[in-house]
Design a protein around this motif. Structure first.
Motif, PDB file in Angstrom:
ATOM      1  N   ALA A 181      45.221  40.382  40.767  1.00 60.41           N
ATOM      2  CA  ALA A 181      44.233  40.743  39.934  1.00 60.41           C
ATOM      3  C   ALA A 181      43.626  42.096  40.189  1.00 60.41           C
ATOM      4  CB  ALA A 181      43.108  39.741  39.671  1.00 60.41           C
ATOM      5  N   ILE A 182      43.513  42.263  41.431  1.00 60.63           N
ATOM      6  CA  ILE A 182      42.918  43.500  42.190  1.00 60.63           C
ATOM      7  C   ILE A 182      43.907  44.743  41.872  1.00 60.63           C
ATOM      8  CG2 ILE A 182      42.203  44.748  44.144  1.00 60.63           C
ATOM      9  CD1 ILE A 182      41.406  42.305  45.373  1.00 60.63           C
ATOM     10  N   ALA A 183      45.197  44.437  41.822  1.00 58.89           N
ATOM     11  CA  ALA A 183      46.220  45.641  41.565  1.00 58.89           C
ATOM     12  C   ALA A 183      46.258  45.805  40.036  1.00 58.89           C
ATOM     13  CB  ALA A 183      47.568  45.122  42.143  1.00 58.89           C
ATOM     14  N   ALA A 184      46.033  44.602  39.320  1.00 62.85           N
ATOM     15  CA  ALA A 184      46.082  44.876  37.896  1.00 62.85           C
ATOM     16  C   ALA A 184      44.925  45.619  37.465  1.00 62.85           C
ATOM     17  CB  ALA A 184      46.168  43.294  37.121  1.00 62.85           C
ATOM     18  N   GLU A 233      37.918  41.557  32.287  1.00 64.18           N
ATOM     19  CA  GLU A 233      36.989  42.449  33.051  1.00 64.18           C
ATOM     20  C   GLU A 233      35.775  41.352  33.338  1.00 64.18           C
ATOM     21  OE1 GLU A 233      35.571  45.665  31.149  1.00 64.18           O
ATOM     22  OE2 GLU A 233      37.375  47.089  31.226  1.00 64.18           O
ATOM     23  N   LYS A 234      36.078  40.307  32.924  1.00 64.02           N
ATOM     24  CA  LYS A 234      35.143  39.107  33.450  1.00 64.02           C
ATOM     25  C   LYS A 234      35.496  38.682  34.896  1.00 64.02           C
ATOM     26  CE  LYS A 234      34.268  36.486  28.966  1.00 64.02           C
ATOM     27  NZ  LYS A 234      34.594  35.263  28.329  1.00 64.02           N
ATOM     28  N   SER A 235      36.728  39.130  35.458  1.00 59.19           N
ATOM     29  CA  SER A 235      37.327  38.720  36.727  1.00 59.19           C
ATOM     30  C   SER A 235      36.640  39.851  37.661  1.00 59.19           C
ATOM     31  CB  SER A 235      38.833  38.730  36.709  1.00 59.19           C
ATOM     32  OG  SER A 235      39.456  38.911  38.172  1.00 59.19           O
ATOM     33  N   ARG A 236      36.071  39.211  38.550  1.00 56.42           N
ATOM     34  CA  ARG A 236      35.417  40.249  39.745  1.00 56.42           C
ATOM     35  C   ARG A 236      36.517  40.745  40.390  1.00 56.42           C
ATOM     36  NH1 ARG A 236      32.348  35.329  40.334  1.00 56.42           N
ATOM     37  NH2 ARG A 236      33.965  34.754  42.239  1.00 56.42           N
ATOM     38  N   ASN A 237      37.659  40.127  40.705  1.00 59.53           N
ATOM     39  CA  ASN A 237      38.749  40.935  41.368  1.00 59.53           C
ATOM     40  C   ASN A 237      39.283  42.111  40.480  1.00 59.53           C
ATOM     41  OD1 ASN A 237      39.300  39.186  44.026  1.00 59.53           O
ATOM     42  ND2 ASN A 237      38.842  37.592  42.488  1.00 59.53           N
ATOM     43  N   PHE A 238      39.387  41.911  39.100  1.00 58.64           N
ATOM     44  CA  PHE A 238      39.867  42.746  38.286  1.00 58.64           C
ATOM     45  C   PHE A 238      39.119  44.059  38.401  1.00 58.64           C
ATOM     46  CE2 PHE A 238      40.451  44.990  34.326  1.00 58.64           C
ATOM     47  CZ  PHE A 238      41.733  45.052  33.966  1.00 58.64           C
ATOM     48  N   ARG A 239      37.893  43.813  38.445  1.00 56.98           N
ATOM     49  CA  ARG A 239      36.602  44.917  38.206  1.00 56.98           C
ATOM     50  C   ARG A 239      36.650  45.564  39.547  1.00 56.98           C
ATOM     51  NH1 ARG A 239      33.371  40.760  36.383  1.00 56.98           N
ATOM     52  NH2 ARG A 239      31.811  41.075  37.904  1.00 56.98           N
ATOM     53  N   TYR A 240      36.807  45.020  40.669  1.00 56.60           N
ATOM     54  CA  TYR A 240      37.161  45.779  41.910  1.00 56.60           C
ATOM     55  C   TYR A 240      38.289  46.490  42.134  1.00 56.60           C
ATOM     56  CZ  TYR A 240      37.427  46.082  46.984  1.00 56.60           C
ATOM     57  OH  TYR A 240      37.691  46.609  48.230  1.00 56.60           O
ATOM     58  N   GLY A 241      39.464  45.984  41.561  1.00 59.97           N
ATOM     59  CA  GLY A 241      40.434  46.893  41.498  1.00 59.97           C
ATOM     60  C   GLY A 241      40.214  48.289  40.778  1.00 59.97           C
ATOM     61  N   ALA A 279      34.635  54.401  41.312  1.00 57.50           N
ATOM     62  CA  ALA A 279      33.364  54.027  40.874  1.00 57.50           C
ATOM     63  C   ALA A 279      32.593  53.025  41.963  1.00 57.50           C
ATOM     64  CB  ALA A 279      33.632  52.850  39.493  1.00 57.50           C
ATOM     65  N   ALA A 280      31.280  52.799  41.795  1.00 56.87           N
ATOM     66  CA  ALA A 280      30.530  52.259  42.619  1.00 56.87           C
ATOM     67  C   ALA A 280      30.953  50.727  42.656  1.00 56.87           C
ATOM     68  CB  ALA A 280      29.066  52.330  42.631  1.00 56.87           C
ATOM     69  N   ILE A 281      30.865  50.051  43.798  1.00 56.85           N
ATOM     70  CA  ILE A 281      31.378  48.569  43.924  1.00 56.85           C
ATOM     71  C   ILE A 281      30.088  47.901  44.431  1.00 56.85           C
ATOM     72  CG2 ILE A 281      32.603  46.938  45.066  1.00 56.85           C
ATOM     73  CD1 ILE A 281      34.687  49.085  45.405  1.00 56.85           C
ATOM     74  N   ASP A 282      29.556  46.596  43.684  1.00 57.15           N
ATOM     75  CA  ASP A 282      28.399  45.917  44.211  1.00 57.15           C
ATOM     76  C   ASP A 282      28.654  45.455  45.382  1.00 57.15           C
ATOM     77  OD1 ASP A 282      26.357  44.499  44.512  1.00 57.15           O
ATOM     78  OD2 ASP A 282      26.644  43.029  42.608  1.00 57.15           O
ATOM     79  N   PRO A 283      27.954  45.611  46.447  1.00 56.79           N
ATOM     80  CA  PRO A 283      28.211  45.081  47.466  1.00 56.79           C
ATOM     81  C   PRO A 283      28.128  43.532  47.932  1.00 56.79           C
ATOM     82  CG  PRO A 283      26.317  46.271  47.832  1.00 56.79           C
ATOM     83  CD  PRO A 283      26.767  46.599  46.483  1.00 56.79           C
ATOM     84  N   GLU A 284      27.346  43.026  46.840  1.00 56.53           N
ATOM     85  CA  GLU A 284      27.255  41.753  46.848  1.00 56.53           C
ATOM     86  C   GLU A 284      28.191  40.812  45.879  1.00 56.53           C
ATOM     87  OE1 GLU A 284      23.121  40.643  45.793  1.00 56.53           O
ATOM     88  OE2 GLU A 284      22.228  41.698  47.512  1.00 56.53           O
TER      89      GLU A 284
END
Length: 312
Positions: free
Chosen positions: A184-187, A241-249, A256-261
């Motif tokens: 999901a991160i890769a996607a 985009e509901k997936s945190r891993n997808f948004r992180y990727g 883009a900025a990444i929420d550290p929490e």
């Protein structure tokens, strides 16, 4: 009516509390902070817009007597939770997804090591907390090595809108829930970089092949990965985009900025898998290299596209 203790008031734990209270179970939700405030306001900090039913008791006291305890904390926090408390229930269900970096174990296996006298199961599969809390139809995998106990848990924890399918392949279910987050991160990176839906589809297919190779090497049944805990969850997290891993990727690819929490279990899993030189995991290797700044997205893409052509 079953007495349920849910440890962890994050989005998923809260959604389960809402669902099981509506189904008529006796539900106690444990949180390590703000318990009196949540108990009074009935507002869920990690699931905005969702109101806790009055039937859900909220506490910061871990000593909850229950028939079943559901452990809904992130994998990297699970070991600490088990060190500090021992759930007072004969049946324990891990709801975490990932690989514990300290031990290299999946969440259900970690629970089994800490609580050897309890029946332990793994709950995993394609689910967004907001959908479960809204009462939308959801199907999950419940993995328990003891099939008779698994059947009892399946009956107790299924509701009209939350349907559980069982398996005895705990390792396969753990790996499906962990490895799909890497893909999901890769996607997310593929879509964030503007490479398009065709590239995402190819990534998902090759990622699924990678998941099956890792599962086979770990002694899991490959067919487990074709079910809800593997393929089903993979489709969900790679396409929304509901997936945190997808948004992180996507954030990794765009800068883009990444929420550290934000909990991104796929990152820990990618690093763990990439560290094993015996595994053929080009996508996990690429995710770890990208996240750790060893390669930028262009270099990662060049590396993947330069792999030798071969039969599928």
């Amino acid at each position: 009516m079953t007495r349920l203790a849910i440890y962890g008031a994050g989005a998923f734990g809260t959604a389960l509390a809402v669902t099981y209270a509506r189904a008529g179970h006796d539900v106690t939700l444990w949180t390590r902070e703000r318990a009196p405030e949540i108990a009074t306001s009935r507002e869920a900090p990690r699931l905005p817009g969702v109101t806790l039913p009055e039937a859900v008791a909220v506490t910061d006291d871990p000593g909850i007597a229950a028939d079943i305890a559901l452990l809904a904390v992130p994998t990297q926090s699970l070991g600490d939770l088990l060190d500090r408390l021992r759930p007072d229930a004969p049946r324990l269900v891990s709801c975490a997804k990932g690989i514990d970096m300290g031990s290299g174990l999946g969440p259900a296996t970690l629970v089994s090591r800490a609580c050897p006298d309890a029946t332990v199961a793994q709950l995993t599969g394609p689910s967004f907390a907001v959908d479960i809390a809204a009462g939308l139809p959801t199907a999950l995998t419940l993995a328990c090595a003891d099939d008779a106990e698994g059947e009892a848990l399946q009956s107790a924890l299924s509701t009209p809108f939350l349907r559980l399918y069982r398996t005895t392949d705990v390792i396969g279910a753990e790996l499906g829930g962990a490895l799909k987050n890497v893909i999901a991160i890769a996607a997310g990176a593929v879509i964030g970089a503007g490479l398009g839906d065709s590239a995402r589809a190819a990534l998902i297919a090759r990622g699924f092949a990678e998941m099956r190779r890792v599962a086979r090497a770990a002694g899991a049944r490959e067919e487990t990965l074709t079910g809800l805990s593997g393929l089903g969850d993979l489709v969900l997290t790679c396409g929304s985009e509901k997936s945190r891993n997808f948004r992180y990727g996507a954030a990794l690819a765009t800068g883009a900025a990444i929420d550290p929490e934000m909990t991104v279990e796929g990152l820990h899993t990618a690093r763990g898998i990439a560290a094993d030189a015996t595994l053929d995991t080009p996508i996990a290797d690429a995710v770890a290299a990208l996240a750790d700044g060893r390669l930028d997205f262009a270099a990662v893409l060049d590396t993947l596209l330069a792999r030798p052509l071969k039969a599928e």
